[in-house]
Design a protein around this motif. Structure first.
Motif, PDB file in Angstrom:
ATOM      1  N   MET A 117       0.837  -1.209   0.000  1.00 17.92           N
ATOM      2  CA  MET A 117       0.000   0.000   0.000  1.00 17.92           C
ATOM      3  C   MET A 117       0.867   1.253   0.000  1.00 17.92           C
ATOM      4  SD  MET A 117      -3.123  -0.132  -0.430  1.00 17.92           S
ATOM      5  CE  MET A 117      -3.829   1.397   0.089  1.00 17.92           C
ATOM      6  N   ASP A 118       1.961   1.215   0.717  1.00 17.94           N
ATOM      7  CA  ASP A 118       2.871   2.349   0.732  1.00 17.94           C
ATOM      8  C   ASP A 118       3.412   2.609  -0.669  1.00 17.94           C
ATOM      9  OD1 ASP A 118       4.342   4.409   2.077  1.00 17.94           O
ATOM     10  OD2 ASP A 118       6.136   3.154   1.855  1.00 17.94           O
ATOM     11  N   GLN A 119       3.785   1.547  -1.372  1.00 17.07           N
ATOM     12  CA  GLN A 119       4.287   1.697  -2.743  1.00 17.07           C
ATOM     13  C   GLN A 119       3.202   2.245  -3.667  1.00 17.07           C
ATOM     14  OE1 GLN A 119       7.499   1.209  -3.524  1.00 17.07           O
ATOM     15  NE2 GLN A 119       7.036   2.037  -5.530  1.00 17.07           N
ATOM     16  N   VAL A 120       1.989   1.747  -3.507  1.00 15.21           N
ATOM     17  CA  VAL A 120       0.869   2.238  -4.334  1.00 15.21           C
ATOM     18  C   VAL A 120       0.640   3.725  -4.090  1.00 15.21           C
ATOM     19  CG1 VAL A 120      -1.645   2.100  -4.617  1.00 15.21           C
ATOM     20  CG2 VAL A 120      -0.280   0.022  -4.613  1.00 15.21           C
ATOM     21  N   ASN A 150       3.353   5.740  -5.695  1.00 11.58           N
ATOM     22  CA  ASN A 150       3.132   5.825  -7.140  1.00 11.58           C
ATOM     23  C   ASN A 150       2.011   6.795  -7.469  1.00 11.58           C
ATOM     24  OD1 ASN A 150       5.166   4.017  -7.672  1.00 11.58           O
ATOM     25  ND2 ASN A 150       3.806   2.241  -7.771  1.00 11.58           N
ATOM     26  N   GLU A 151       0.974   6.812  -6.647  1.00  8.86           N
ATOM     27  CA  GLU A 151      -0.130   7.745  -6.891  1.00  8.86           C
ATOM     28  C   GLU A 151       0.341   9.187  -6.725  1.00  8.86           C
ATOM     29  OE1 GLU A 151      -4.677   8.647  -5.377  1.00  8.86           O
ATOM     30  OE2 GLU A 151      -3.471   7.162  -4.328  1.00  8.86           O
ATOM     31  N   VAL A 152       1.185   9.429  -5.741  1.00  3.98           N
ATOM     32  CA  VAL A 152       1.729  10.774  -5.560  1.00  3.98           C
ATOM     33  C   VAL A 152       2.559  11.161  -6.770  1.00  3.98           C
ATOM     34  CG1 VAL A 152       3.394  12.113  -4.211  1.00  3.98           C
ATOM     35  CG2 VAL A 152       1.661  10.760  -3.049  1.00  3.98           C
ATOM     36  N   LEU A 153       3.393  10.244  -7.242  1.00  2.00           N
ATOM     37  CA  LEU A 153       4.204  10.535  -8.435  1.00  2.00           C
ATOM     38  C   LEU A 153       3.325  10.804  -9.647  1.00  2.00           C
ATOM     39  CD1 LEU A 153       7.071   7.922  -8.008  1.00  2.00           C
ATOM     40  CD2 LEU A 153       7.197  10.396  -7.660  1.00  2.00           C
ATOM     41  N   ALA A 177       3.127  14.278 -11.748  1.00  2.00           N
ATOM     42  CA  ALA A 177       3.314  14.362 -13.196  1.00  2.00           C
ATOM     43  C   ALA A 177       2.149  15.097 -13.848  1.00  2.00           C
ATOM     44  CB  ALA A 177       3.457  12.957 -13.787  1.00  2.00           C
ATOM     45  N   VAL A 178       0.927  14.827 -13.380  1.00  2.00           N
ATOM     46  CA  VAL A 178      -0.247  15.517 -13.929  1.00  2.00           C
ATOM     47  C   VAL A 178      -0.156  17.005 -13.639  1.00  2.00           C
ATOM     48  CG1 VAL A 178      -2.740  15.782 -13.634  1.00  2.00           C
ATOM     49  CG2 VAL A 178      -1.763  13.510 -13.874  1.00  2.00           C
ATOM     50  N   ASP A 179       0.206  17.368 -12.409  1.00  2.00           N
ATOM     51  CA  ASP A 179       0.343  18.781 -12.053  1.00  2.00           C
ATOM     52  C   ASP A 179       1.465  19.441 -12.840  1.00  2.00           C
ATOM     53  OD1 ASP A 179      -1.743  18.589 -10.281  1.00  2.00           O
ATOM     54  OD2 ASP A 179      -0.452  18.318  -8.515  1.00  2.00           O
ATOM     55  N   ARG A 180       2.549  18.697 -13.054  1.00  6.36           N
ATOM     56  CA  ARG A 180       3.669  19.232 -13.827  1.00  6.36           C
ATOM     57  C   ARG A 180       3.236  19.507 -15.265  1.00  6.36           C
ATOM     58  NH1 ARG A 180       7.222  15.075 -13.726  1.00  6.36           N
ATOM     59  NH2 ARG A 180       7.353  15.347 -11.485  1.00  6.36           N
ATOM     60  N   GLN A 181       2.469  18.615 -15.823  1.00  2.67           N
ATOM     61  CA  GLN A 181       1.974  18.815 -17.194  1.00  2.67           C
ATOM     62  C   GLN A 181       1.077  20.044 -17.253  1.00  2.67           C
ATOM     63  OE1 GLN A 181       2.514  17.437 -20.122  1.00  2.67           O
ATOM     64  NE2 GLN A 181       3.960  15.900 -19.382  1.00  2.67           N
ATOM     65  N   ALA A 204      10.845  20.208  -6.073  1.00  2.00           N
ATOM     66  CA  ALA A 204       9.989  21.383  -5.896  1.00  2.00           C
ATOM     67  C   ALA A 204       8.550  21.053  -6.279  1.00  2.00           C
ATOM     68  CB  ALA A 204      10.514  22.547  -6.734  1.00  2.00           C
ATOM     69  N   ASP A 205       8.396  20.268  -7.360  1.00  2.00           N
ATOM     70  CA  ASP A 205       7.045  19.876  -7.777  1.00  2.00           C
ATOM     71  C   ASP A 205       6.381  19.002  -6.728  1.00  2.00           C
ATOM     72  OD1 ASP A 205       7.302  21.299 -10.100  1.00  2.00           O
ATOM     73  OD2 ASP A 205       7.815  19.563 -11.350  1.00  2.00           O
ATOM     74  N   ARG A 206       7.162  18.154  -6.110  1.00  2.00           N
ATOM     75  CA  ARG A 206       6.591  17.299  -5.053  1.00  2.00           C
ATOM     76  C   ARG A 206       6.102  18.149  -3.888  1.00  2.00           C
ATOM     77  NH1 ARG A 206      10.901  12.328  -4.707  1.00  2.00           N
ATOM     78  NH2 ARG A 206      10.226  11.293  -6.602  1.00  2.00           N
ATOM     79  N   GLN A 207       6.897  19.142  -3.511  1.00  2.00           N
ATOM     80  CA  GLN A 207       6.479  20.019  -2.421  1.00  2.00           C
ATOM     81  C   GLN A 207       5.216  20.777  -2.797  1.00  2.00           C
ATOM     82  OE1 GLN A 207       9.846  22.461  -1.553  1.00  2.00           O
ATOM     83  NE2 GLN A 207      10.935  20.851  -0.418  1.00  2.00           N
ATOM     84  N   ALA A 208       5.172  21.271  -4.024  1.00  2.00           N
ATOM     85  CA  ALA A 208       3.986  22.003  -4.470  1.00  2.00           C
ATOM     86  C   ALA A 208       2.777  21.075  -4.524  1.00  2.00           C
ATOM     87  CB  ALA A 208       4.238  22.623  -5.840  1.00  2.00           C
ATOM     88  N   ALA A 209       2.991  19.862  -5.012  1.00  2.00           N
ATOM     89  CA  ALA A 209       1.884  18.904  -5.090  1.00  2.00           C
ATOM     90  C   ALA A 209       1.407  18.528  -3.698  1.00  2.00           C
ATOM     91  CB  ALA A 209       2.316  17.657  -5.851  1.00  2.00           C
ATOM     92  N   ASP A 210       2.346  18.392  -2.766  1.00  2.00           N
ATOM     93  CA  ASP A 210       1.948  18.082  -1.387  1.00  2.00           C
ATOM     94  C   ASP A 210       1.114  19.214  -0.803  1.00  2.00           C
ATOM     95  OD1 ASP A 210       3.245  15.667  -1.506  1.00  2.00           O
ATOM     96  OD2 ASP A 210       5.061  16.373  -0.463  1.00  2.00           O
TER      97      ASP A 210
END
Length: 168
Positions: free
Chosen positions: A91-94, A97-100, A104-108, A150-156
């Motif tokens: 579940m942690d891996q899932v 992956n969902e966060v990634l 990616a969607v937010d980056r696009q 930076a994108d991860r921080q923004a997405a979080d």
């Protein structure tokens, strides 16, 4: 032991009154002996009851010691624990992956590139996105790695904002 007793003449009424007063305050030897026998009998009875209770407690402790968990039950518990841990890791891996994926969607969306996803996914012709994905996966492109952090921080932050809005 020698008793010295003086006899004095006392009127019978006074003698009865004095003996009555002594008898009222003190118990006779016969009554005292009977009280001691009764107390001794009670102590012996209580001693027998305590001995019987101790034997019963020992018997119950032996029964409890004999009835430990069965090996099959222990194996089932171990399997359940192992499966729970494996499920937690999966579940942690899932979730990672969902966060990634959402990053990616937010980056696009932030890059301003609107790609026809159906066409690009079916044909696989979007070379630039394929090259960038390879660089992101390998982590060799320093700018993309920094931008990814930076994108991860923004997405979080966006995810927290979304969840707080949905809770409100």
């Amino acid at each position: 032991m020698v008793r010295l007793r003086k006899r004095a003449l006392l009127p019978a009424g006074l003698r009865r009154a004095v003996r009555g007063w002594f008898d009222a305050r003190y118990i006779s030897r016969a009554d005292h002996r009977q009280d001691i026998k009764d107390a001794l009998w009670e102590v012996q009875t209580l001693g027998r009851e305590v001995t019987a209770l101790r034997a019963e407690v020992d018997k119950l402790r032996e029964q409890v010691a004999k009835t430990g968990p069965e090996q099959a039950q222990v194996r089932r518990w171990d399997d359940a624990h192992r499966l729970a841990q494996e499920t937690a890791v999966a579940m942690d891996q899932v979730l990672q992956n969902e966060v990634l994926l959402w990053q990616a969607v937010d980056r696009q969306a932030t890059d301003g590139q609107s790609v026809d996803r159906q066409g690009a996914d079916r044909q696989g012709t979007d070379r630039q996105s394929v090259d960038r994905q390879g660089a992101d996966r390998q982590g060799t492109d320093r700018q993309s790695v920094d931008r990814q952090g930076a994108d991860r921080q923004a997405a979080d932050r966006q995810a927290v904002d979304r969840s707080s809005r949905s809770l409100a």
